[in-house]
Design a protein around this motif. Structure first.
Motif, PDB file in Angstrom:
ATOM      1  N   ALA A 171       0.854  -1.181   0.000  1.00  0.00           N
ATOM      2  CA  ALA A 171       0.000   0.000   0.000  1.00  0.00           C
ATOM      3  C   ALA A 171       0.893   1.235   0.000  1.00  0.00           C
ATOM      4  N   PRO A 172       0.716   2.158  -0.942  1.00  0.00           N
ATOM      5  CA  PRO A 172       1.601   3.325  -1.013  1.00  0.00           C
ATOM      6  C   PRO A 172       1.614   4.131   0.284  1.00  0.00           C
ATOM      7  N   THR A 237      -1.529  17.257  -8.348  1.00  0.00           N
ATOM      8  CA  THR A 237      -0.928  15.939  -8.090  1.00  0.00           C
ATOM      9  C   THR A 237      -1.704  15.195  -7.020  1.00  0.00           C
ATOM     10  N   LEU A 238      -2.082  15.894  -5.940  1.00  0.00           N
ATOM     11  CA  LEU A 238      -2.851  15.255  -4.867  1.00  0.00           C
ATOM     12  C   LEU A 238      -4.220  14.791  -5.370  1.00  0.00           C
ATOM     13  N   VAL A 246      -5.791   6.848  -3.355  1.00  0.00           N
ATOM     14  CA  VAL A 246      -4.873   7.207  -2.280  1.00  0.00           C
ATOM     15  C   VAL A 246      -5.553   8.228  -1.364  1.00  0.00           C
ATOM     16  N   GLN A 247      -5.538   7.954  -0.067  1.00  0.00           N
ATOM     17  CA  GLN A 247      -6.131   8.886   0.901  1.00  0.00           C
ATOM     18  C   GLN A 247      -5.168  10.031   1.169  1.00  0.00           C
ATOM     19  N   GLY A 266      -4.061   1.669   4.760  1.00  0.00           N
ATOM     20  CA  GLY A 266      -4.369   1.771   3.334  1.00  0.00           C
ATOM     21  C   GLY A 266      -3.395   2.682   2.608  1.00  0.00           C
ATOM     22  N   PRO A 267      -3.628   2.908   1.309  1.00  0.00           N
ATOM     23  CA  PRO A 267      -2.777   3.836   0.539  1.00  0.00           C
ATOM     24  C   PRO A 267      -2.917   5.267   1.073  1.00  0.00           C
ATOM     25  N   ILE A 268      -1.819   5.887   1.409  1.00  0.00           N
ATOM     26  CA  ILE A 268      -1.856   7.200   2.061  1.00  0.00           C
ATOM     27  C   ILE A 268      -0.786   8.115   1.492  1.00  0.00           C
TER      28      ILE A 268
END
Length: 321
Positions: A171-172, A237-238, A246-247, A266-268
């Motif tokens: 997860a990123p 980008t966000l 992605v959160q 999770g991905p954050i």
């Protein structure tokens, strides 16, 4: 005898000239014109800058994804680190230097000997130059007879950071810096991201600290192992990352969610603002949550790099569990 025009002292009145006199009648006008401005270094085939540009073009042909701002790109020129202590610290931290300059006749001491030995061990070119050459690199002449040339950092594209996490089937865990202008803060954040299993850092192109020798040194070499990207527009980008699941979590002392309540499995992407300005308005509006760190004492806020380290450590703990 009076009519003889060939006698000595006679004036020759023939229309035929013996040779060219002043002026060329315009026939050599082009040769008298200026050559114009000196071409840029990249356009002079034998200049080192032209050779570097040619190598970059060949590299772009081999890696098409690096063209037009994609992939890693160089946005800054080389940097010269001056002074014996800063040079030794950079070499100890593994900063990827290209040349070590030592002034002719420079007084030797332990720092100079260590710098030369470390540069030699790392395969860095060691060049002895006139002291005047180093004087030109320093505004106040405080180079102490030594300088280290550091090449510009090759930034990743923001998309590369997600790809790096997916490559490892994880997860990123990313960090975005907003309004961080101190390269020491940048270096410290990069070090924390690497230490706690993060996959990369993104910074804005403008109004942000860059990966300078100071940032390299503060990161303790982590900048060589962790991809750092530059975003033309951080908000965009966000948003792009959010659209990919992605959160986006901003850090602020007055956040509506505490770190104790937060699930970071999770991905954050954690967005860190400066200690003074905090998060910019547009960035804050695009955060899914604003996270605060519970503190026991009356301290109002933490330094940006310290806050990032605390949050990343807690997320890493949660992911291990």
């Amino acid at each position: 005898m009076a009519g003889n025009s060939s006698r000595r002292g006679a004036v020759r009145k023939s229309g035929t000239k013996k040779g060219q006199v002043v002026g060329s009648g315009g026939r050599r006008r082009k040769g008298l014109e200026g050559r114009g401005a000196t071409p840029p270094a990249e356009a002079r085939t034998k200049h080192p800058a032209a050779k570097r540009a040619a190598r970059a073009a060949r590299e772009a042909e081999k890696h098409p994804s690096r063209r037009q701002g994609q992939g890693r790109k160089v946005l800054d020129g080389p940097e010269n680190v001056l002074g014996r202590n800063p040079v030794v610290e950079c070499l100890r931290a593994g900063v990827p230097a290209t040349a070590l300059y030592v002034a002719v006749g420079a007084e030797s001491d332990d720092r100079l000997k260590e710098a030369v030995q470390r540069a030699a061990d790392a395969g860095i070119s060691i060049l002895e130059v006139p002291r005047t050459d180093l004087d030109r690199l320093s505004a106040n002449g405080m180079h102490q007879g030594i300088a280290l040339q550091v090449p510009p950092y090759r930034y990743a594209h923001p998309d590369d950071l997600l790809a790096e996490a997916r490559k490892h089937h994880e997860a990123p865990l990313l960090v975005a810096l907003d309004n961080i202008t101190d390269p020491r803060n940048l270096g410290a954040v990069v070090r924390s991201v690497a230490a706690f299993g993060g996959h990369g850092v993104v910074i804005p192109e403008r109004r942000s600290a860059a990966v300078t020798a100071v940032a390299w040194r503060t990161s303790a070499g982590a900048a060589a192992r962790l991809p750092i990207a530059r975003a033309t527009n951080l908000t965009r980008t966000l948003k792009n990352w959010a659209s990919k699941g992605v959160q986006v979590v901003g850090l602020d002392a007055g956040g509506d969610t505490t770190l104790d309540e937060f699930d970071g499995t999770g991905p954050i992407v954690v967005v860190v603002g400066s200690e003074g300005k905090g998060l910019s308005r547009l960035v804050r509006e695009n955060c899914d949550a604003i996270l605060s760190i519970p503190m026991a004492g009356p301290v109002e806020s933490l330094n940006a790099s310290v806050a990032a380290g605390v949050v990343l450590a807690d997320i890493a703990r949660g992911r291990r569990g």
